[in-house]
Scaffold this active site. Structure first.
Site, PDB file in Angstrom:
ATOM      1  N   HIS A  96       0.810  -1.088   0.082  1.00  5.38           N
ATOM      2  CA  HIS A  96      -0.255  -0.021   0.012  1.00  5.38           C
ATOM      3  C   HIS A  96       0.796   1.197  -0.230  1.00  5.38           C
ATOM      4  O   HIS A  96       1.883   1.190   0.320  1.00  5.38           O
ATOM      5  CB  HIS A  96      -0.892   0.251   1.321  1.00  5.38           C
ATOM      6  N   HIS A  98       1.062   4.733   1.967  1.00 10.99           N
ATOM      7  CA  HIS A  98       0.603   5.291   3.049  1.00 10.99           C
ATOM      8  C   HIS A  98       0.700   6.892   3.302  1.00 10.99           C
ATOM      9  O   HIS A  98       1.175   7.494   2.232  1.00 10.99           O
ATOM     10  CB  HIS A  98       1.387   4.723   4.250  1.00 10.99           C
ATOM     11  N   HIS A 114      -3.340   4.146   5.347  1.00  8.70           N
ATOM     12  CA  HIS A 114      -3.205   4.268   4.072  1.00  8.70           C
ATOM     13  C   HIS A 114      -3.596   5.443   3.480  1.00  8.70           C
ATOM     14  O   HIS A 114      -4.235   6.400   3.883  1.00  8.70           O
ATOM     15  CB  HIS A 114      -4.357   3.040   3.309  1.00  8.70           C
ATOM     16  N   HIS A 122     -11.650   0.659   2.683  1.00 10.11           N
ATOM     17  CA  HIS A 122     -10.474  -0.108   2.191  1.00 10.11           C
ATOM     18  C   HIS A 122     -10.980  -1.088   1.145  1.00 10.11           C
ATOM     19  O   HIS A 122     -12.038  -1.858   1.382  1.00 10.11           O
ATOM     20  CB  HIS A 122      -9.681  -0.680   3.329  1.00 10.11           C
ATOM     21  N   HIS A 131      -9.212   2.703  -1.255  1.00  7.77           N
ATOM     22  CA  HIS A 131      -8.196   3.756  -0.766  1.00  7.77           C
ATOM     23  C   HIS A 131      -7.452   4.144  -2.027  1.00  7.77           C
ATOM     24  O   HIS A 131      -7.014   3.224  -2.714  1.00  7.77           O
ATOM     25  CB  HIS A 131      -7.262   3.434   0.337  1.00  7.77           C
ATOM     26  N   ASP A 134      -4.508   1.733  -1.934  1.00  8.66           N
ATOM     27  CA  ASP A 134      -4.732   0.280  -2.014  1.00  8.66           C
ATOM     28  C   ASP A 134      -4.333  -0.527  -3.273  1.00  8.66           C
ATOM     29  O   ASP A 134      -4.844  -0.208  -4.335  1.00  8.66           O
ATOM     30  CB  ASP A 134      -6.184  -0.192  -1.805  1.00  8.66           C
ATOM     31  N   HIS A 171       3.484  -5.258   4.072  1.00  2.47           N
ATOM     32  CA  HIS A 171       3.226  -6.018   5.145  1.00  2.47           C
ATOM     33  C   HIS A 171       3.679  -7.585   5.273  1.00  2.47           C
ATOM     34  O   HIS A 171       4.036  -8.146   4.217  1.00  2.47           O
ATOM     35  CB  HIS A 171       1.803  -6.021   5.153  1.00  2.47           C
ATOM     36  N   ARG A 188       4.660  -4.299   9.527  1.00  2.00           N
ATOM     37  CA  ARG A 188       4.908  -3.378   8.266  1.00  2.00           C
ATOM     38  C   ARG A 188       6.505  -4.078   8.254  1.00  2.00           C
ATOM     39  O   ARG A 188       7.444  -3.824   9.288  1.00  2.00           O
ATOM     40  CB  ARG A 188       5.066  -2.179   8.511  1.00  2.00           C
TER      41      ARG A 188
END
Length: 198
Positions: A96, A98, A114, A122, A131, A134, A171, A188
């Protein structure tokens, strides 16, 4: 007495002229400053429009040994994303953009949530509602190597959806694409900041 009144009158007239002159000068100065500010903003907008490529170098968060590079290249009205990474555990990993370009926290949490300027739910990269940041999942092979490509029409190099200066997070786990607000993708493991590229 007459001379004194004349002197006072002359002083008042001189003060009035000085005040009027000063007001005109201040107005001209303010107009010049406003014009300079507008030109500066115009210059920034024009430079944003000329951005055709961006890059993000991913670094491991504490306790991880991963690395990668993500490039963003203008492709017509869309942007092509190419991600190559190494050292990841085999399987799917949430991927993603951020909100903040800040990887100073050892666990990557300083990058915020995000990137979601439209305040939507999401979802997956193919969903109508998602998002802006995303991108779903990237998948590492049995050697821990990731190669991922996609083209996206939602992100931009300028304006409200601009990704320049924002962060990228990979992630530890898979984004389930439904859990709110992050997809339950876990810790993360990699963080990087998106910058303008040549």
């Amino acid at each position: 007495m007459k001379h004194r009144k004349l002197l006072v009158l002359n002083l008042l007239i001189a003060a009035g002229i000085l005040f009027a002159t000063q007001s005109c000068t201040n107005a001209q100065k303010q107009n010049h400053e406003n014009e300079s500010s507008m030109n500066a903003e115009k210059s920034v907008v024009e430079s944003d429009v000329s951005v055709n490529k961006a890059v993000c170098v991913l670094h491991p968060t504490e306790g991880n040994d991963v690395h990668g590079i993500v490039t963003f290249t203008r492709s017509g009205s869309d942007i092509k994303i190419v991600f190559h990474g190494e050292g990841f555990t085999p399987g799917k990993h949430g991927f993603h953009i951020h909100q903040y370009g800040d990887c100073s926290a050892s666990d990557g949490t300083s990058s915020g949530g995000h990137f979601n300027p439209e305040n939507t739910k999401h979802g997956s990269a193919s969903d109508d509602e998602r998002h802006v940041g995303d991108f779903g999942n990237v998948e590492a092979d049995e050697d821990g190597t990731i190669h991922f490509e996609m083209t996206d029409s939602m992100i931009s190099f300028s304006g409200k959806h601009s990704i320049i200066g924002r962060g990228i997070i990979v992630h530890a786990g898979e984004d389930d694409l439904t859990s709110q607000p992050t997809g339950a993708a876990g810790a993360r493991v990699a963080c990087g900041v998106i910058g303008i590229a040549e």
